[in-house]
Design an enzyme around this catalytic site. Sequence first.
Site, PDB file in Angstrom:
ATOM      1  N   ASP A 155      89.414  61.190  78.767  1.00 44.72           N
ATOM      2  CA  ASP A 155      88.363  61.664  78.721  1.00 44.72           C
ATOM      3  C   ASP A 155      88.492  62.358  80.278  1.00 44.72           C
ATOM      4  O   ASP A 155      89.949  61.920  81.412  1.00 44.72           O
ATOM      5  CB  ASP A 155      87.333  60.351  79.979  1.00 44.72           C
ATOM      6  N   LYS A 218      81.055  65.894  79.103  1.00 44.21           N
ATOM      7  CA  LYS A 218      80.557  65.318  80.030  1.00 44.21           C
ATOM      8  C   LYS A 218      79.707  65.330  81.387  1.00 44.21           C
ATOM      9  O   LYS A 218      80.479  66.096  81.776  1.00 44.21           O
ATOM     10  CB  LYS A 218      80.920  63.778  80.106  1.00 44.21           C
ATOM     11  N   LYS A 254      77.776  62.680  77.391  1.00 47.46           N
ATOM     12  CA  LYS A 254      78.004  61.883  77.517  1.00 47.46           C
ATOM     13  C   LYS A 254      77.367  61.655  78.829  1.00 47.46           C
ATOM     14  O   LYS A 254      78.154  62.490  80.103  1.00 47.46           O
ATOM     15  CB  LYS A 254      79.306  61.221  77.303  1.00 47.46           C
TER      16      LYS A 254
END
Length: 318
Positions: A155, A218, A254
């Site tokens: 991430d 995300k 996400k």
Amino acid sequence: MSARNLGTELDLSWISKIQVNQPAVLRRAEQIQARRVVKKEWQAAWLLKAVTFIDLTTLSGDDTSSNVQRLCYKAKYPIREDLLKALNVHDKGLTTAAVCVYPARVCDAVKALKAAGSTIPVASVATGFPAGQTHLKTRLEEIRLAVEDGATEIDVVINRTLVLTGQWEALYDEIRQFRKTCGEAHLKTILATGELGSLTNVYKASMIAMMAGSDFIKTSTGKETVNATFPVAIVMLRAIRDFFWKTGNKIGFKPAGGIRSAKDSLAWLSLIKEELGDEWLTPELFRIGASTLLSDIERQIYHHVTGRYAAYHDLPMS
């Protein structure tokens, strides 16, 4: 995870034409938030499904090997066994989608999951999380070390300055380097939408990230003042849909930060179903970044099974 996104050539002509209709987005967000949630056994079923989308996360300055080990145990056994038996799903292998930790804790997570006989993926934040304000060379090395230690999902955080100043080519090149350094690990790109200034910038950053090869986009680090919100999510989901229509590539989504209640998780699942369809309601294409959400879901499942709310000692691992 789904098939890797190889990315596309940078198309600045597409980026330059983008404008987001903010009032329409806000109206759509209000519809989602005002909707009544499902009840009884249908609610329990959707909450169990929500568990399978959670990236169970600990990103604290006081993280130790012991609390990472505890996190991994909870990821493998997210709901008490007797509650699952009461719902007749104890044999379904219910786990969270992944565990997410700092790069220095990846080895601890990999070791704990291996000891538990689990194949749950380990995700690591990287690239100067949460601000992304370190040298690019350092950020790339952080990815390399996390992958070397066993992380299969990375991430990354983008440099928000590149978005705020309209340096789209530089942002594309930066994410391409992240993608290359990840190797076989999947790349989840954190846009930190609360710091991007406008919904139009959110759409543009989403599109650049997907063009550059991100497997997921995300919303947030969870450390910003404003994290996952429905208006931002709608814009990002529409970008994912547009990218799919143009390229045929399915990119994951996400939301992270501020998703704490079981009711919140049901609203997010509903949004994904309506905007992208059932095929996105899989852990390969949808995740929820959360540290406390699982506790509330387990409490709601406990209430559904027993008819009463749990005391703290009833759910000691929550």
